[in-house]
Design a protein around this motif. Structure first.
Motif, PDB file in Angstrom:
ATOM      1  N   ASP A  37      -1.173   0.327  17.668  1.00 28.09           N
ATOM      2  CA  ASP A  37       0.293   0.239  17.741  1.00 28.09           C
ATOM      3  C   ASP A  37       0.929   0.502  16.376  1.00 28.09           C
ATOM      4  OD1 ASP A  37       0.203  -0.339  20.425  1.00 28.09           O
ATOM      5  OD2 ASP A  37       0.348  -2.508  20.138  1.00 28.09           O
ATOM      6  N   HIS A  38       0.350  -0.088  15.341  1.00 28.55           N
ATOM      7  CA  HIS A  38       0.888   0.128  13.996  1.00 28.55           C
ATOM      8  C   HIS A  38       0.699   1.581  13.559  1.00 28.55           C
ATOM      9  CE1 HIS A  38       0.715  -4.318  13.762  1.00 28.55           C
ATOM     10  NE2 HIS A  38       1.809  -4.127  13.053  1.00 28.55           N
ATOM     11  N   ARG A  39      -0.439   2.139  13.887  1.00 25.93           N
ATOM     12  CA  ARG A  39      -0.693   3.541  13.535  1.00 25.93           C
ATOM     13  C   ARG A  39       0.337   4.463  14.189  1.00 25.93           C
ATOM     14  NH1 ARG A  39      -5.345   4.757  11.178  1.00 25.93           N
ATOM     15  NH2 ARG A  39      -6.847   3.094  10.946  1.00 25.93           N
ATOM     16  N   SER A  40       0.650   4.212  15.458  1.00 29.21           N
ATOM     17  CA  SER A  40       1.598   5.081  16.168  1.00 29.21           C
ATOM     18  C   SER A  40       3.004   4.974  15.581  1.00 29.21           C
ATOM     19  CB  SER A  40       1.612   4.769  17.662  1.00 29.21           C
ATOM     20  OG  SER A  40       2.134   3.481  17.892  1.00 29.21           O
ATOM     21  N   VAL A  41       3.349   3.814  15.031  1.00 24.17           N
ATOM     22  CA  VAL A  41       4.659   3.653  14.396  1.00 24.17           C
ATOM     23  C   VAL A  41       4.683   4.336  13.034  1.00 24.17           C
ATOM     24  CG1 VAL A  41       6.228   1.960  13.373  1.00 24.17           C
ATOM     25  CG2 VAL A  41       5.270   1.536  15.630  1.00 24.17           C
ATOM     26  N   LEU A  42       3.602   4.237  12.293  1.00 29.66           N
ATOM     27  CA  LEU A  42       3.572   4.797  10.937  1.00 29.66           C
ATOM     28  C   LEU A  42       3.327   6.304  10.897  1.00 29.66           C
ATOM     29  CD1 LEU A  42       1.580   2.019   9.081  1.00 29.66           C
ATOM     30  CD2 LEU A  42       3.989   2.602   8.791  1.00 29.66           C
ATOM     31  N   ALA A  43       2.564   6.822  11.840  1.00 28.81           N
ATOM     32  CA  ALA A  43       2.152   8.227  11.803  1.00 28.81           C
ATOM     33  C   ALA A  43       3.317   9.210  11.632  1.00 28.81           C
ATOM     34  CB  ALA A  43       1.335   8.565  13.040  1.00 28.81           C
ATOM     35  N   PRO A  44       4.418   9.066  12.378  1.00 31.63           N
ATOM     36  CA  PRO A  44       5.514  10.028  12.195  1.00 31.63           C
ATOM     37  C   PRO A  44       6.099  10.017  10.780  1.00 31.63           C
ATOM     38  CG  PRO A  44       5.864   8.731  14.185  1.00 31.63           C
ATOM     39  CD  PRO A  44       4.706   8.138  13.468  1.00 31.63           C
ATOM     40  N   HIS A  45       6.025   8.881  10.112  1.00 33.17           N
ATOM     41  CA  HIS A  45       6.582   8.783   8.761  1.00 33.17           C
ATOM     42  C   HIS A  45       5.650   9.374   7.708  1.00 33.17           C
ATOM     43  CE1 HIS A  45       9.869   6.343  10.228  1.00 33.17           C
ATOM     44  NE2 HIS A  45       8.991   5.686  10.951  1.00 33.17           N
ATOM     45  N   LEU A  46       4.407   9.604   8.078  1.00 33.62           N
ATOM     46  CA  LEU A  46       3.446  10.152   7.130  1.00 33.62           C
ATOM     47  C   LEU A  46       3.228  11.651   7.300  1.00 33.62           C
ATOM     48  CD1 LEU A  46       0.816   7.287   7.080  1.00 33.62           C
ATOM     49  CD2 LEU A  46       2.473   7.883   5.324  1.00 33.62           C
ATOM     50  N   ARG A  47       3.931  12.266   8.238  1.00 35.27           N
ATOM     51  CA  ARG A  47       3.804  13.712   8.420  1.00 35.27           C
ATOM     52  C   ARG A  47       4.566  14.443   7.315  1.00 35.27           C
ATOM     53  NH1 ARG A  47       5.001  12.794  14.288  1.00 35.27           N
ATOM     54  NH2 ARG A  47       2.952  12.474  15.198  1.00 35.27           N
ATOM     55  N   GLN A  48       4.001  15.539   6.887  1.00 37.59           N
ATOM     56  CA  GLN A  48       4.650  16.374   5.872  1.00 37.59           C
ATOM     57  C   GLN A  48       5.923  16.971   6.468  1.00 37.59           C
ATOM     58  OE1 GLN A  48       3.029  17.030   2.806  1.00 37.59           O
ATOM     59  NE2 GLN A  48       4.729  18.193   2.001  1.00 37.59           N
ATOM     60  N   GLN A  49       7.035  16.816   5.785  1.00 34.18           N
ATOM     61  CA  GLN A  49       8.311  17.366   6.239  1.00 34.18           C
ATOM     62  C   GLN A  49       8.501  18.766   5.656  1.00 34.18           C
ATOM     63  OE1 GLN A  49      10.190  15.527   8.411  1.00 34.18           O
ATOM     64  NE2 GLN A  49       8.537  14.030   8.298  1.00 34.18           N
ATOM     65  N   GLU A  50       9.206  19.605   6.379  1.00 33.85           N
ATOM     66  CA  GLU A  50       9.435  20.972   5.917  1.00 33.85           C
ATOM     67  C   GLU A  50      10.200  20.961   4.596  1.00 33.85           C
ATOM     68  OE1 GLU A  50      11.812  24.904   7.430  1.00 33.85           O
ATOM     69  OE2 GLU A  50      10.918  23.596   8.940  1.00 33.85           O
ATOM     70  N   GLU A  59       0.846  -1.184   0.000  1.00 25.90           N
ATOM     71  CA  GLU A  59       0.000   0.000   0.000  1.00 25.90           C
ATOM     72  C   GLU A  59       0.884   1.236   0.000  1.00 25.90           C
ATOM     73  OE1 GLU A  59      -2.747  -0.379   3.241  1.00 25.90           O
ATOM     74  OE2 GLU A  59      -3.472  -2.306   2.519  1.00 25.90           O
ATOM     75  N   ARG A  60       0.474   2.235  -0.764  1.00 23.97           N
ATOM     76  CA  ARG A  60       1.237   3.471  -0.897  1.00 23.97           C
ATOM     77  C   ARG A  60       0.419   4.626  -0.313  1.00 23.97           C
ATOM     78  NH1 ARG A  60       5.023   1.556  -3.859  1.00 23.97           N
ATOM     79  NH2 ARG A  60       4.886   0.335  -5.709  1.00 23.97           N
ATOM     80  N   PHE A  61       1.118   5.491   0.404  1.00 24.79           N
ATOM     81  CA  PHE A  61       0.463   6.638   1.042  1.00 24.79           C
ATOM     82  C   PHE A  61       1.288   7.887   0.794  1.00 24.79           C
ATOM     83  CE2 PHE A  61      -0.460   2.882   3.526  1.00 24.79           C
ATOM     84  CZ  PHE A  61      -1.837   2.927   3.617  1.00 24.79           C
ATOM     85  N   ALA A  62       0.598   8.974   0.577  1.00 23.82           N
ATOM     86  CA  ALA A  62       1.250  10.281   0.530  1.00 23.82           C
ATOM     87  C   ALA A  62       1.056  10.918   1.899  1.00 23.82           C
ATOM     88  CB  ALA A  62       0.611  11.146  -0.547  1.00 23.82           C
ATOM     89  N   PRO A  63       1.944  11.829   2.290  1.00 21.52           N
ATOM     90  CA  PRO A  63       1.771  12.505   3.580  1.00 21.52           C
ATOM     91  C   PRO A  63       0.374  13.123   3.683  1.00 21.52           C
ATOM     92  CG  PRO A  63       3.917  13.002   2.683  1.00 21.52           C
ATOM     93  CD  PRO A  63       3.168  12.253   1.612  1.00 21.52           C
ATOM     94  N   GLY A  64      -0.265  12.906   4.829  1.00 23.35           N
ATOM     95  CA  GLY A  64      -1.594  13.450   5.067  1.00 23.35           C
ATOM     96  C   GLY A  64      -2.729  12.501   4.703  1.00 23.35           C
ATOM     97  N   GLU A  65      -2.443  11.460   3.953  1.00 29.62           N
ATOM     98  CA  GLU A  65      -3.499  10.505   3.606  1.00 29.62           C
ATOM     99  C   GLU A  65      -3.840   9.643   4.819  1.00 29.62           C
ATOM    100  OE1 GLU A  65      -2.922   7.992   0.225  1.00 29.62           O
ATOM    101  OE2 GLU A  65      -2.320   9.665  -1.055  1.00 29.62           O
ATOM    102  N   PRO A  66      -5.106   9.261   4.940  1.00 30.90           N
ATOM    103  CA  PRO A  66      -5.485   8.418   6.088  1.00 30.90           C
ATOM    104  C   PRO A  66      -4.951   6.998   5.941  1.00 30.90           C
ATOM    105  CG  PRO A  66      -7.356   8.728   4.619  1.00 30.90           C
ATOM    106  CD  PRO A  66      -6.242   9.595   4.089  1.00 30.90           C
ATOM    107  N   LEU A  67      -4.656   6.403   7.085  1.00 30.25           N
ATOM    108  CA  LEU A  67      -4.208   5.006   7.110  1.00 30.25           C
ATOM    109  C   LEU A  67      -5.422   4.090   7.021  1.00 30.25           C
ATOM    110  CD1 LEU A  67      -1.532   5.290   9.914  1.00 30.25           C
ATOM    111  CD2 LEU A  67      -1.119   4.824   7.497  1.00 30.25           C
ATOM    112  N   PRO A  68      -5.219   2.841   6.597  1.00 29.66           N
ATOM    113  CA  PRO A  68      -6.342   1.899   6.520  1.00 29.66           C
ATOM    114  C   PRO A  68      -6.997   1.707   7.889  1.00 29.66           C
ATOM    115  CG  PRO A  68      -4.403   0.991   5.443  1.00 29.66           C
ATOM    116  CD  PRO A  68      -3.977   2.254   6.132  1.00 29.66           C
ATOM    117  N   ASP A  69      -8.293   1.502   7.874  1.00 34.11           N
ATOM    118  CA  ASP A  69      -9.059   1.353   9.112  1.00 34.11           C
ATOM    119  C   ASP A  69      -8.678   0.114   9.903  1.00 34.11           C
ATOM    120  OD1 ASP A  69     -10.466   3.665   8.588  1.00 34.11           O
ATOM    121  OD2 ASP A  69     -12.088   2.610   7.543  1.00 34.11           O
TER     122      ASP A  69
END
Length: 121
Positions: A38-51, A23-33
């Protein structure tokens, strides 16, 4: 990246035959339901828009593995996951409790053998 759920040791080699989903995600896209908290907390920092970021895609590969130890299974545990063919694959392995019992039985047999050898001399 740390994984919240390590691969089950006893079937790690078999997981390569599973039907992994990419599965491919762009920053800001929602994660699968169906992702755990635990998985969300690990992935969330990697999906934040970087400066200063122009474009980025985060790719995750995942496989759902279910471990079950039914009552009366005789110290067996079962790992269930979908294989490449789409069929469910079940891999039976000796549980941790079963491995401990086997170890203790072998240890007792060795101790008994040592006692017998000492008495025969």
């Amino acid at each position: 990246m740390t994984h919240p759920d390590p691969w089950p040791r006893r079937v790690a080699a078999d997981l390569g035959t599973g039907a992994w989903r990419t599965e491919r995600f762009a920053p800001g896209e929602p994660l699968p339901d169906d992702l755990s908290a635990d998985h969300r907390s690990v992935l969330a920092p990697h999906l934040r828009q970087q400066e200063g970021e122009q474009d980025r895609t985060v790719v995750i590969e995942r496989l759902t593995v279910v471990r079950a130890t039914p009552r009366g299974s005789g110290n067996r545990e079962y790992h269930l996951f979908r294989g490449v063919s789409g069929d469910l694959e079940v891999h039976a392995r000796l549980s941790d409790e079963g491995r401990t019992k086997v170890f203790l039985a072998v240890l007792a047999a060795v101790a008994l053998l040592v006692v017998v050898l000492l008495l025969v001399k």
